[in-house]
Design an enzyme around this catalytic site. Structure first.
Site, short mmCIF file in Angstrom:
data_model
loop_
_atom_site.label_atom_id
_atom_site.label_comp_id
_atom_site.label_asym_id
_atom_site.label_seq_id
_atom_site.Cartn_x
_atom_site.Cartn_y
_atom_site.Cartn_z
N LYS A 1 -3.58 1.15 15.05
CA LYS A 1 -3.60 2.07 13.91
C LYS A 1 -4.26 3.40 14.29
CE LYS A 1 -6.02 -0.92 11.38
NZ LYS A 1 -6.96 -1.56 10.44
N CYS B 1 -15.45 -3.47 0.06
CA CYS B 1 -14.05 -3.67 0.41
C CYS B 1 -13.46 -4.79 -0.45
CB CYS B 1 -13.93 -4.03 1.88
SG CYS B 1 -14.51 -5.70 2.23
N CYS C 1 -13.85 -2.00 6.52
CA CYS C 1 -12.96 -1.28 5.60
C CYS C 1 -13.71 -0.44 4.56
CB CYS C 1 -12.02 -2.25 4.92
SG CYS C 1 -11.01 -3.16 6.11
N LYS D 1 -5.98 7.08 12.39
CA LYS D 1 -6.40 7.62 11.09
C LYS D 1 -6.88 9.05 11.20
CE LYS D 1 -7.56 3.08 9.34
NZ LYS D 1 -8.60 2.21 8.77
N CYS E 1 -7.94 -10.91 1.14
CA CYS E 1 -8.00 -10.51 2.55
C CYS E 1 -8.13 -11.72 3.47
CB CYS E 1 -9.18 -9.57 2.78
SG CYS E 1 -9.28 -9.11 4.51
N CYS F 1 -16.39 -8.54 6.25
CA CYS F 1 -16.35 -8.84 7.70
C CYS F 1 -16.59 -7.54 8.46
CB CYS F 1 -15.00 -9.47 8.07
SG CYS F 1 -13.67 -8.29 8.37
N ARG G 1 -1.82 6.67 9.75
CA ARG G 1 -1.87 6.16 8.37
C ARG G 1 -2.03 7.31 7.36
NH1 ARG G 1 -3.91 0.71 8.34
NH2 ARG G 1 -3.10 -0.35 10.17
N ARG H 1 0.85 -1.20 0.00
CA ARG H 1 0.00 0.00 0.00
C ARG H 1 0.89 1.24 0.00
NH1 ARG H 1 -3.83 -0.10 4.97
NH2 ARG H 1 -4.90 -1.77 3.84
FE1 SRM Z 1 -9.00 -2.15 6.45
C1 SRM Z 1 -7.60 -4.75 8.10
C2 SRM Z 1 -8.18 -3.47 3.52
C3 SRM Z 1 -9.78 0.77 4.96
C4 SRM Z 1 -10.67 -1.15 9.27
N1 SRM Z 1 -8.00 -3.80 5.90
C5 SRM Z 1 -7.47 -4.73 6.74
C6 SRM Z 1 -6.63 -5.75 5.95
C7 SRM Z 1 -5.23 -5.26 5.93
C8 SRM Z 1 -6.74 -7.21 6.41
C9 SRM Z 1 -5.72 -7.73 7.38
O1 SRM Z 1 -5.50 -7.12 8.44
O2 SRM Z 1 -5.16 -8.79 7.08
C10 SRM Z 1 -7.30 -5.61 4.56
C11 SRM Z 1 -6.43 -5.98 3.36
C12 SRM Z 1 -7.31 -6.49 2.24
C13 SRM Z 1 -6.61 -6.56 0.94
O3 SRM Z 1 -6.42 -7.69 0.43
O4 SRM Z 1 -6.29 -5.53 0.36
C14 SRM Z 1 -7.85 -4.21 4.63
N2 SRM Z 1 -8.86 -1.44 4.61
C15 SRM Z 1 -8.58 -2.17 3.51
C16 SRM Z 1 -8.83 -1.38 2.23
C17 SRM Z 1 -7.88 -1.72 1.10
C18 SRM Z 1 -10.29 -1.61 1.83
C19 SRM Z 1 -10.69 -1.11 0.46
O5 SRM Z 1 -11.46 -1.86 -0.14
O6 SRM Z 1 -10.31 -0.03 0.04
C20 SRM Z 1 -8.70 0.04 2.80
C21 SRM Z 1 -7.28 0.55 2.80
C22 SRM Z 1 -7.23 1.95 3.33
C23 SRM Z 1 -5.89 2.61 3.24
O7 SRM Z 1 -5.52 3.02 2.15
O8 SRM Z 1 -5.24 2.75 4.28
C24 SRM Z 1 -9.14 -0.18 4.23
N3 SRM Z 1 -9.97 -0.44 7.03
C25 SRM Z 1 -10.30 0.60 6.22
C26 SRM Z 1 -11.28 1.43 6.84
C27 SRM Z 1 -11.93 2.65 6.22
C28 SRM Z 1 -11.27 3.93 6.61
O9 SRM Z 1 -10.21 3.93 7.22
O10 SRM Z 1 -11.84 4.97 6.31
C29 SRM Z 1 -11.54 0.87 8.08
C30 SRM Z 1 -12.61 1.37 9.10
C31 SRM Z 1 -12.17 2.57 9.83
C32 SRM Z 1 -11.40 2.20 11.06
O11 SRM Z 1 -10.21 2.00 10.96
O12 SRM Z 1 -12.03 2.03 12.12
C33 SRM Z 1 -10.71 -0.30 8.19
N4 SRM Z 1 -9.08 -2.80 8.37
C34 SRM Z 1 -9.87 -2.28 9.36
C35 SRM Z 1 -9.76 -3.11 10.53
C36 SRM Z 1 -10.50 -2.91 11.87
C37 SRM Z 1 -9.76 -1.98 12.75
C38 SRM Z 1 -10.38 -1.90 14.13
O13 SRM Z 1 -10.35 -0.84 14.73
O14 SRM Z 1 -10.87 -2.90 14.63
C39 SRM Z 1 -8.88 -4.17 10.18
C40 SRM Z 1 -8.42 -5.33 11.07
C41 SRM Z 1 -7.36 -4.94 12.02
O15 SRM Z 1 -6.81 -3.84 12.00
O16 SRM Z 1 -7.04 -5.81 12.84
C42 SRM Z 1 -8.47 -3.94 8.81
FE1 SF4 Z 2 -10.99 -7.69 4.71
FE2 SF4 Z 2 -12.93 -7.32 6.44
FE3 SF4 Z 2 -11.50 -5.26 5.61
FE4 SF4 Z 2 -13.19 -6.39 3.96
S1 SF4 Z 2 -13.75 -5.36 5.87
S2 SF4 Z 2 -11.06 -5.83 3.48
S3 SF4 Z 2 -13.08 -8.50 4.55
S4 SF4 Z 2 -10.74 -6.91 6.82
#
Ligand code: SRM
Ligand code: SF4
Length: 571
Positions: A215, A436, A485, A217, A442, A481, A150, A81
């Site tokens: 993390k 997502c 995201c 944001k 993922c 899930c 981030r 990323r």
């Molecule tokens: Fe996310 C984890 C993809 C935005 C909350 N996110 C992941 C992981 C890295 C899975 C992992 O931990 O193994 C995913 C990788 C999937 C892949 O194959 O690419 C993933 N997140 C993404 C992306 C690519 C989704 C998308 O379709 O665009 C976004 C990348 C953003 C970036 O450029 O940095 C993405 N993730 C978000 C958002 C939206 C936002 O930030 O506005 C959220 C919700 C906001 C927040 O953070 O509360 C988000 N991602 C999570 C979480 C839950 C965090 C938590 O507080 O519990 C995880 C899991 C974790 O961190 O353990 C996670």
């Molecule tokens: Fe993966 Fe869940 Fe984030 Fe979708 S919402 S990219 S399934 S961690």
């Protein structure tokens, strides 16, 4: 239900905290791990550390069972990323990123919901070359993931170049200010000289040795547009413009989406507006919110470690008190602001300088060539003739920015030739949909999202047409899930994966991004989702007031309770 106050005794810190301490400022054994030819994977502890460098180890989940049967190790590869503050890259940078995708990854680029680029399917042997290539284009992947601040988001603002320039400047400043300072990144990926740090040297003045508990944001929103979903961020800034001049920002703290199914101590939360800061105070506020989280965030239980839980554990007034102590000044009272919506605006915009900006609809942010559409090639062709910028929108779309008037006709020709969508033929619901990544990359996905959303939208559109709602703007957000995201808990229709083919259905979020939705039906399949939605859409069509959004209607009509506070999400 609030989580209990805990003391975060260092002896009880989670294993991840120990990995950080032992890592010598994020070095760990990443270099020998990369050089180990026996496996396509990294050593266990490095899996955590590599995130701080902007990458995740993954494996192809479509192939997992087959490879297990064949007694092969999973097909490991890496997601990379890039950190792109505000999502802005030049055409030249875009071309270089696309070339890296062809050379080293699965041949697609993924625009993320936080305005970043992702490459999927990069094998370990190509990881260093790809990261070095990204740096060669004057971009980087530092802190794109990991327990640090981030990618900082901001509105792409296609129609107002001057305000965009000013906001973009703040976006970059905040991002730079909060970057980790360790030289590990340069040593590992760019063969930089190894810097021997003396014992007294402060390597990470903001983060310290254990970085943040989780993390972090940040997003900047410019009303009336809330496309960044400012309330979903740990720290948000809402731009306040008076007499056409940016005078400062309202400060929002404690937003976040992530939760776990069946665990009511985890919940999404919209941030609280806690005051106003001047431009001179922005960096101090950013730094000190981070520092309060650094010192008071939960380091024992990672699922309770985000700022939203720190605030609910301390209580908001105590958090504010600590912030004032840390930064040495109090915030002024918040200023009035109003958001209209959290979606994108598609098509052509002319700015005050006579340049053009074109917002494209990119399904789930995936830039790829398929048999039907050569989107990857088409965008590359545009980049070759366009010397402006490419801006990613926070809703996974692309804005070709600062197109000179003399180039406009050529861009238009390429858009037609490659059949690239500028949002003219899709329904507003589809244009306002997010999915997502989910399967196959993922590791946390429980159900499909990106690959399934188009089929689901086809079926939802049949219902929308039946009830004369085809022109109605409704946010639809789907994730594989509950990590959230695609910010599904801010969708007027939110679908969150529970198991293959099964989702929880959430309703009642606001179209402006300031109110969460709430669970309406649990663990249901497509047919059940459509059956649950149909009477509500019918009712909405027959009884909605002028300009009333679906998310507001289901609350007014008592189909679902409004969630005003994350702590009420499960109530
Ligand atoms: Fe996310 C984890 C993809 C935005 C909350 N996110 C992941 C992981 C890295 C899975 C992992 O931990 O193994 C995913 C990788 C999937 C892949 O194959 O690419 C993933 N997140 C993404 C992306 C690519 C989704 C998308 O379709 O665009 C976004 C990348 C953003 C970036 O450029 O940095 C993405 N993730 C978000 C958002 C939206 C936002 O930030 O506005 C959220 C919700 C906001 C927040 O953070 O509360 C988000 N991602 C999570 C979480 C839950 C965090 C938590 O507080 O519990 C995880 C899991 C974790 O961190 O353990 C996670
Ligand atoms: Fe993966 Fe869940 Fe984030 Fe979708 S919402 S990219 S399934 S961690």
């Amino acid at each position: 239900m609030a989580i209990e106050q805990t003391k975060y005794d260092p002896s009880k810190h989670s294993d991840v905290e120990k990995i950080k301490v032992d890592s010598n400022y994020l070095r760990g054994t990443i270099t020998p791990s990369l050089e180990n030819p026996v496996t396509g994977a990294l050593a266990d502890d490095d899996l955590m550390l590599i995130k701080f460098h902007g990458s995740y180890q993954q494996d192809d989940r479509d192939l997992r069972n087959e490879r297990r049967k064949q007694k092969l190790e999973p097909l490991y590869s890496f997601m990379i990323r890039a950190r792109i503050p505000g999502g802005v890259a030049s055409s030249e940078q875009y071309i270089q990123m696309a070339q890296l995708a062809t050379q080293y990854s699965s041949g697609s680029l993924r625009l993320t919901t936080r305005q970043a680029y992702q490459w999927h399917g990069v094998f370990k042997r190509n990881l260093k070359k790809t990261i070095a290539g990204i740096n060669h284009s004057m971009l980087d992947t530092i802190a794109a993931c990991g327990d640090v601040n981030r990618n900082v988001m901001s509105n792409p603002l296609p129609e107002t170049s001057q305000v965009h320039a000013e906001i973009f400047d703040w976006t970059k400043k905040i991002s730079e200010h909060l970057l980790p300072k360790t030289s590990a990144y340069h040593e590992i990926w760019l063969d930089g000289e190894k810097v021997a740090s003396s014992q007294n040297e402060v390597v990470e003045p903001i983060y310290g040795q254990t970085y943040l508990p989780r993390k972090f944001k940040i997003a900047i929103a410019v009303p009336p547009y809330n496309d960044v979903d400012v309330f979903a961020n740990d720290l948000g800034f809402i731009a306040i413009v008076e007499d056409e001049k940016l005078i400062g920002f309202n400060v929002v703290v404690g937003g976040g989406m992530g939760s776990s199914h069946g665990d009511d101590t985890t919940y999404p939360r919209v941030g609280d507006v806690i005051g106003f800061c001047t431009l001179e105070q922005v960096l101090a506020v950013s730094e000190n919110v981070v520092k309060v989280q650094r010192d008071f965030g939960n380091r024992e239980v990672r699922k309770h470690a985000r700022l939203k839980y720190t605030i609910d554990t301390l209580t908001l007034p105590v958090f504010q008190q600590k912030l004032h102590e840390y930064q040495g000044f109090e915030l002024a009272a918040a200023k009035p602001y109003e958001f209209k919506h959290n979606g994108d605006r598609y098509g052509w915009f002319e700015d005050e300088n006579g340049n053009w900006h074109l917002t494209l609809y990119i399904h789930s942010g995936r830039i790829v060539d398929t048999d039907e559409k050569k989107l990857f090639t088409g965008l590359l062709e545009i980049a070759k003739i366009h010397d402006g910028e490419f801006r990613i929108s926070p809703n996974q779309n692309m804005i070709i920015s600062n197109i000179k008037p003399k180039v406009k006709a050529k861009v238009e020709k390429l858009i037609k030739e490659f059949d690239i969508s500028i949002g003219e033929t899709e329904t507003p619901a589809r244009l306002n949909s997010i999915a997502c990544v989910a399967f196959p990359t993922c590791s946390l996905a429980m159900a499909e999202a990106e690959r399934y959303l188009p089929d689901f939208m086809d079926k939802l559109e049949v219902l929308l047409e039946k009830y004369s709602l085809s022109e109605q703007s409704i946010n639809v957000r789907m994730t594989g899930c509950p990590n959230g995201c695609g910010r599904p808990f801010l969708g007027e229709i939110g679908m969150v994966g529970k198991a293959p083919g099964k989702y929880n259905l959430y309703l009642g979020a606001s179209h402006k991004g300031h109110r969460l939705n709430k669970i309406y039906r649990e663990n249901i399949n497509e047919q059940q989702i459509l059956e649950a939605l149909e009477p509500l859409l019918k009712d909405y069509s027959e009884n909605k007031q002028t300009e009333e959004y679906f998310g507001d209607y289901v609350i007014r009509a008592n189909h679902i309770k409004a969630v005003t506070n994350g702590l009420d999400f499960h109530a």
